[in-house]
Design an enzyme around this catalytic site. Sequence first.
Site, PDB file in Angstrom:
ATOM      1  N   CYS A 135     -11.768 -36.366 -48.582  1.00  0.00           N
ATOM      2  CA  CYS A 135     -13.064 -35.690 -48.448  1.00  0.00           C
ATOM      3  C   CYS A 135     -12.977 -34.543 -47.445  1.00  0.00           C
ATOM      4  O   CYS A 135     -13.081 -34.752 -46.234  1.00  0.00           O
ATOM      5  CB  CYS A 135     -14.122 -36.707 -48.027  1.00  0.00           C
ATOM      6  SG  CYS A 135     -15.731 -35.951 -47.765  1.00  0.00           S
ATOM      7  N   CYS A 138     -15.975 -34.050 -45.244  1.00  0.00           N
ATOM      8  CA  CYS A 138     -16.104 -35.028 -44.147  1.00  0.00           C
ATOM      9  C   CYS A 138     -15.121 -34.695 -43.021  1.00  0.00           C
ATOM     10  O   CYS A 138     -15.464 -34.795 -41.851  1.00  0.00           O
ATOM     11  CB  CYS A 138     -15.786 -36.443 -44.624  1.00  0.00           C
ATOM     12  SG  CYS A 138     -16.525 -36.901 -46.179  1.00  0.00           S
ATOM     13  N   ASP A 139     -13.898 -34.346 -43.372  1.00  0.00           N
ATOM     14  CA  ASP A 139     -12.828 -34.285 -42.367  1.00  0.00           C
ATOM     15  C   ASP A 139     -12.230 -32.899 -42.136  1.00  0.00           C
ATOM     16  O   ASP A 139     -11.400 -32.731 -41.243  1.00  0.00           O
ATOM     17  CB  ASP A 139     -11.692 -35.243 -42.782  1.00  0.00           C
ATOM     18  CG  ASP A 139     -12.201 -36.660 -42.940  1.00  0.00           C
ATOM     19  OD1 ASP A 139     -13.048 -37.065 -42.131  1.00  0.00           O
ATOM     20  OD2 ASP A 139     -11.775 -37.357 -43.874  1.00  0.00           O
TER      21      ASP A 139
END
Length: 308
Positions: A135, A138-139
């Site tokens: 992701c 997300c990261d």
Amino acid sequence: MSNSRKVVIIGSGPAGCTAAIYSARAGLEPLMFAGVMMGGQLMTTTDVENFPGFPEAVAGPELMDRMRRQCERLGVSIVQELVSRVGLSRRPFRLETTEGKTASAEALIVATGAEARWLGLESEHRLKGHGVSACATCDGFFFKGKEVCVVGGSDSALEEALFLARFAAKVTVVHRRDRLRASKAMQDKARGQPKLAWVWDSVVLEVLGTDSVAGLRVKNVKTGEARDLACQGLFVAVGHVPNTGFLAGQLKLDENGYIVTDGRCRASVEGVFAAGDVMDPHYRQAVTSAGNGCIAALEAERFLSSHE
Ligand code: NDP
């Protein structure tokens, strides 16, 4: 709140929310099991530019927040728990959550979506959360000024790569063939991003590094030659697997685990309907999922009135 309902919906992405909106407006007082995190995969997406009605694009989480509020305004009961078991051998169908909550349904709409597929390497598993991710939204932020690799050749992979290019110094896309599967629009965008590099015809043999990602060992499938690519992050974008494990063989699934439907969102058990990524390996769009959610709800309503 009674958990004995005419319609129960499992899942809270665009498919589940649309099914809930239509069922609520039909007076069926639906109950929705939203999972642990309401909103599904769009909660980890950045700008959605292709959902009609948003000329300036809309952030995935905002779109899902709007859908949730629409459900709530129409009186949908939302339970933020994960369904772990269902009994579909007779009606009313039975449901149980991981928290031990139970419910029964005269008609059931399954809209549990799909989740990221992994490469299946031991090193990939070991370094998850230590540089290996599925992701970028997300990261990606953690890789500011660093070099990262993305594995995959479809729309998701290029979407991840383009997002990562906002932060990373260099993004190398590793694809197992010499041709991308992604749409032309996405390919054009990616090819115009100077931070992207391409490694064709290559599969990942190993993620290098002990405590964090230090590189990637890849093999050219045409020449058989192996080589190491330096990177501090690996983003795996090789497709998705449908969330159908909790059905435990009670509905007909295809060879990849997707729920088989008849073109009208009707699953193999009468009274059970499916919508969105859990039954659609081909399109996986928010708008097609929403469309399926609508069909599933209309079919559920039809089913219920013909059985009253
Ligand atoms: P796909 O299943 O379409 O693609 C998976 C990609 O990963 C393919 O390029 C495939 O290679 C590769 N792959 C699969 N398994 C492996 C493996 N074991 N090792 C290496 N590579 C592997 O998944 P997506 O999630 O990308 O997309 C699904 C659908 O969603 C598509 O229809 C896509 O168009 C759509 N989508 C649309 C977006 C948009 O329009 N904004 C954004 C994201 C997705 P190969 O090509 O060789 O099969």
